[in-house]
Design a protein around this motif. Sequence first.
Motif, short mmCIF file in Angstrom:
data_model
loop_
_atom_site.label_atom_id
_atom_site.label_comp_id
_atom_site.label_asym_id
_atom_site.label_seq_id
_atom_site.Cartn_x
_atom_site.Cartn_y
_atom_site.Cartn_z
N ALA A 138 -42.29 8.05 25.75
CA ALA A 138 -42.86 9.16 26.50
C ALA A 138 -44.38 9.22 26.41
O ALA A 138 -45.03 9.73 27.33
N PHE A 139 -44.96 8.72 25.33
CA PHE A 139 -46.42 8.79 25.20
C PHE A 139 -47.06 7.40 25.36
O PHE A 139 -48.06 7.07 24.73
N SER A 140 -46.44 6.62 26.23
CA SER A 140 -46.82 5.22 26.50
C SER A 140 -48.31 4.99 26.68
O SER A 140 -48.98 5.65 27.49
N ARG A 141 -48.84 4.01 25.95
CA ARG A 141 -50.23 3.59 26.16
C ARG A 141 -50.37 2.78 27.45
O ARG A 141 -51.43 2.79 28.08
N ILE A 142 -49.35 2.04 27.79
CA ILE A 142 -49.42 1.24 29.01
C ILE A 142 -49.52 2.18 30.22
O ILE A 142 -50.34 1.99 31.11
N ARG A 143 -48.68 3.20 30.22
CA ARG A 143 -48.77 4.18 31.31
C ARG A 143 -50.11 4.90 31.29
O ARG A 143 -50.69 5.20 32.34
N HIS A 144 -50.61 5.16 30.11
CA HIS A 144 -51.88 5.84 29.96
C HIS A 144 -52.98 5.14 30.76
O HIS A 144 -53.82 5.78 31.39
N ARG A 145 -52.97 3.83 30.75
CA ARG A 145 -53.94 3.07 31.55
C ARG A 145 -53.63 3.22 33.05
O ARG A 145 -54.52 3.46 33.85
N MET A 146 -52.34 3.13 33.42
CA MET A 146 -51.98 3.25 34.84
C MET A 146 -52.35 4.63 35.39
O MET A 146 -52.76 4.78 36.54
N GLN A 147 -52.19 5.64 34.52
CA GLN A 147 -52.50 7.02 34.88
C GLN A 147 -53.93 7.21 35.35
O GLN A 147 -54.23 8.15 36.07
N ARG A 148 -54.82 6.37 34.88
CA ARG A 148 -56.23 6.56 35.21
C ARG A 148 -56.60 5.90 36.52
O ARG A 148 -57.77 5.85 36.89
N GLN A 149 -55.61 5.41 37.25
CA GLN A 149 -55.85 4.89 38.57
C GLN A 149 -55.70 5.97 39.63
O GLN A 149 -54.95 6.93 39.44
N ASN A 150 -56.37 5.76 40.74
CA ASN A 150 -56.21 6.64 41.88
C ASN A 150 -54.76 6.61 42.38
O ASN A 150 -54.08 5.60 42.23
N MET A 151 -54.31 7.71 42.96
CA MET A 151 -52.99 7.78 43.59
C MET A 151 -51.84 7.63 42.61
O MET A 151 -50.71 7.36 43.02
#
Lengths: 445, 445
Positions: free
Chosen positions: A163-176
């Motif tokens: 749930a607190f994924s670092r990989i997602r954390h990077r994707m989250q900082r993209q537009n859209m």
Amino acid sequence: MQTPKKIAIVGSGLVGSLLAIYLRKAGHTVHIYDRSPDIRQIQFSGRSINLAMSNRGWKALDAVGVGDDVRTIAIPMDKRAIHLVDKLNFQNYGQEGESIYSISRGSLNRKMIDLAENAGAEFFFEHKIWDVTLDDATLHIGETERGAWEDKKYDMVFGADGAFSRIRHRMQRQNMFNYSQEFLNMGYKELNIPANADASHKLDKNSFHIWPRGEYMLIALPNLDGSFTCTLFMPFEGENSFAFLTDRKLVEEFFEKNLPDTIDVIPKLAEDFFKNPTSTLVTMKCFPWTYHDKVALIGDACHAIVPFYGQGMNAGFEDISVLYEMIEKYGDDWKTIFSEYEKSRKPNADAIAELSYRNFMEMSSKTADEKFLLQKKIEKSFSDKYPEKWIPLYSRVTFSDRPYAEALAIGDYQNAIMEEVVRMENIESIWDSKEVENKILSLLE
Amino acid sequence: MQTPKKIAIVGSGLVGSLLAIYLRKAGHTVHIYDRSPDIRQIQFSGRSINLAMSNRGWKALDAVGVGDDVRTIAIPMDKRAIHLVDKLNFQNYGQEGESIYSISRGSLNRKMIDLAENAGAEFFFEHKIWDVTLDDATLHIGETERGAWEDKKYDMVFGADGAFSRIRHRMQRQNMFNYSQEFLNMGYKELNIPANADASHKLDKNSFHIWPRGEYMLIALPNLDGSFTCTLFMPFEGENSFAFLTDRKLVEEFFEKNLPDTIDVIPKLAEDFFKNPTSTLVTMKCFPWTYHDKVALIGDACHAIVPFYGQGMNAGFEDISVLYEMIEKYGDDWKTIFSEYEKSRKPNADAIAELSYRNFMEMSSKTADEKFLLQKKIEKSFSDKYPEKWIPLYSRVTFSDRPYAEALAIGDYQNAIMEEVVRMENIESIWDSKEVENKILSLLE
């Protein structure tokens, strides 16, 4: 067989380990990273909820031949044991022979890591991934977030890091990138019912035990060693809350008054209550789940749900089944594999999130409600007679592999019908009659 | 006067600058950080939407005596000019004398920074804040995220750093922090209608111009120099979309066919279309907004909304009004100031997010719909006669300072009434009659 790739999986939990087995089977080199020590070498945390493996989970395990290994550590539960203050009711989960399976998270995780290692996956424990470069699937690994990092480039990276994924954390900082995390105003705490001296269970072994109390509830799931892992779900604040239970005396009085039949079976109540942490519950949704043919999220990393339907692990394992379906269909076209995978799974992940959220109400309140139990009896009776016309929602979620989104939609439709049925005059006495049966048939038309 | 504190504001935008003026007035030392260069020294970006200042914005400006400074750069718009393909309609926004005010974001921001400097706030441009330590309000500043950082400790930090706030980014990583970001499948692009040779406006100067075309729309707001800043809102994908308009010829044909009356007034259409970026639109919600008495979010940093109600800046300025109200009420008790501020603002921020989202539909479709315009006429006529019984939704949002949450709720209630009214027989001919008036009166009871 696909063209072999060098693949990193971040997270050595249940989904990460099973994914490793699948990817090894497809011929890839697989490295699994985890920030924690090897779970096989350490004591478990005192903050887990036992797992309830059901159809979707078994299907994913059996397809790579590891289901039977896991069955050795699973205990079937074919019914709910509903502990009211003054009596005990039972409610079957499905048809004769249908069960969900209690498994301790720690035992299963240890076994899955063994199985993945046997399949040829390589594990790197105590390796902290702080970031990923999406364009070239490079992991950035180091002791601290601000310290020196080592870079490891892969053909592909899977984020199975929860749930607190670092990989997602990077994707989250993209537009859209759409994203939400929502915490419940309720937490949970692990408690324990130890085994009898002869290693037998103190409560019925083949039941999922519930103490439904409205805004809070206790559950207990059996372990192989004769003990039960209990979980108390309760609001953080308010009248019946963790904030209120501040000392041993208050905890003991609270359990004596509200959960009287647990007093004899939970000997270290106050001790465990204050030793074990109070954990939070979050629903996390996001989209997209993948980045080109380079990075994909899977399991809790892209759809963390609350535990009230017992489907968190099952949904994560089903992600793997669907991913593998796409692999078989699209071969080396990983861009299409990833985009079809996320397109197929997203509506179902949203649906099980909704069903799980709603199910707290069913478990904590409705199981104590006579009207609700009657409705379940009517559904079961009708479904026994017309199995092709009526699969109850719980069965569709738990004992089938029909899409969760379909289960949610049909469940709502069935519920509207049942609301009419239970409003029939004298329904308590005629519930098993031809009249009720015909009413349902006419409403189904 | 409060006990003077050393306060940092991150973000030198409209909300950051106005907040600085308020905090200086209350006697504090104020440092404002911004990662960008001083906007007073640079050309603007070609990606802004003109602002529409309304009651809430003016109220916050006037309370610290800077309203009149801002009025010098504002142009009143008392109506919508609705450009259909074959005709031009007008629709007043409110009562006689009620207007919203067009202001270019760049001009206003430059003026606000001047005013904040005059009030004694100190600005630090080109200072990148990468992180904040919440417990002691310490900012971490440096050239790059991974490079060396300098630490600056304050008594308090305000995050006025917009929808992609770094201050919020740190708060997000705490337990129990609720968060969502959702992008529209629609983007926007700035275009320009230049002034006539004599610096007069090519279109009516005191109108908010709309070209409603269903799934897309063009708007134009006047500037002081005789030009209009136009914004094209359009889906990213599909038939009428940015993805479709890939070369000069397609753009020009599209405008000639669908927006024929713009051809003469937008001379550099294709040039600007391909020079200016296509920007995204996001709704961002979160909670909590504050951390103890140390850190608070304000404006877009805690409630970014889509621009279709023209309330983004107004809502941010109203945050400051409410914060100041709490300062006057609770003196030096910053913990209470912060918690009362977030508690008061959160439901209103959610309400204006919802209203803004819905308003795209009103602007892009309903303004071209005769039935909708009739409904507005009926509302206006009734509201003129019974101003105490009926304040139209748009007026409550734009020309009053009643809470947004109240506007949303009453707006829904009024809409249900109007839906009944426009279903009356011959409503087109009797809309101004006693019969309709009595119908509304009876429905209001």
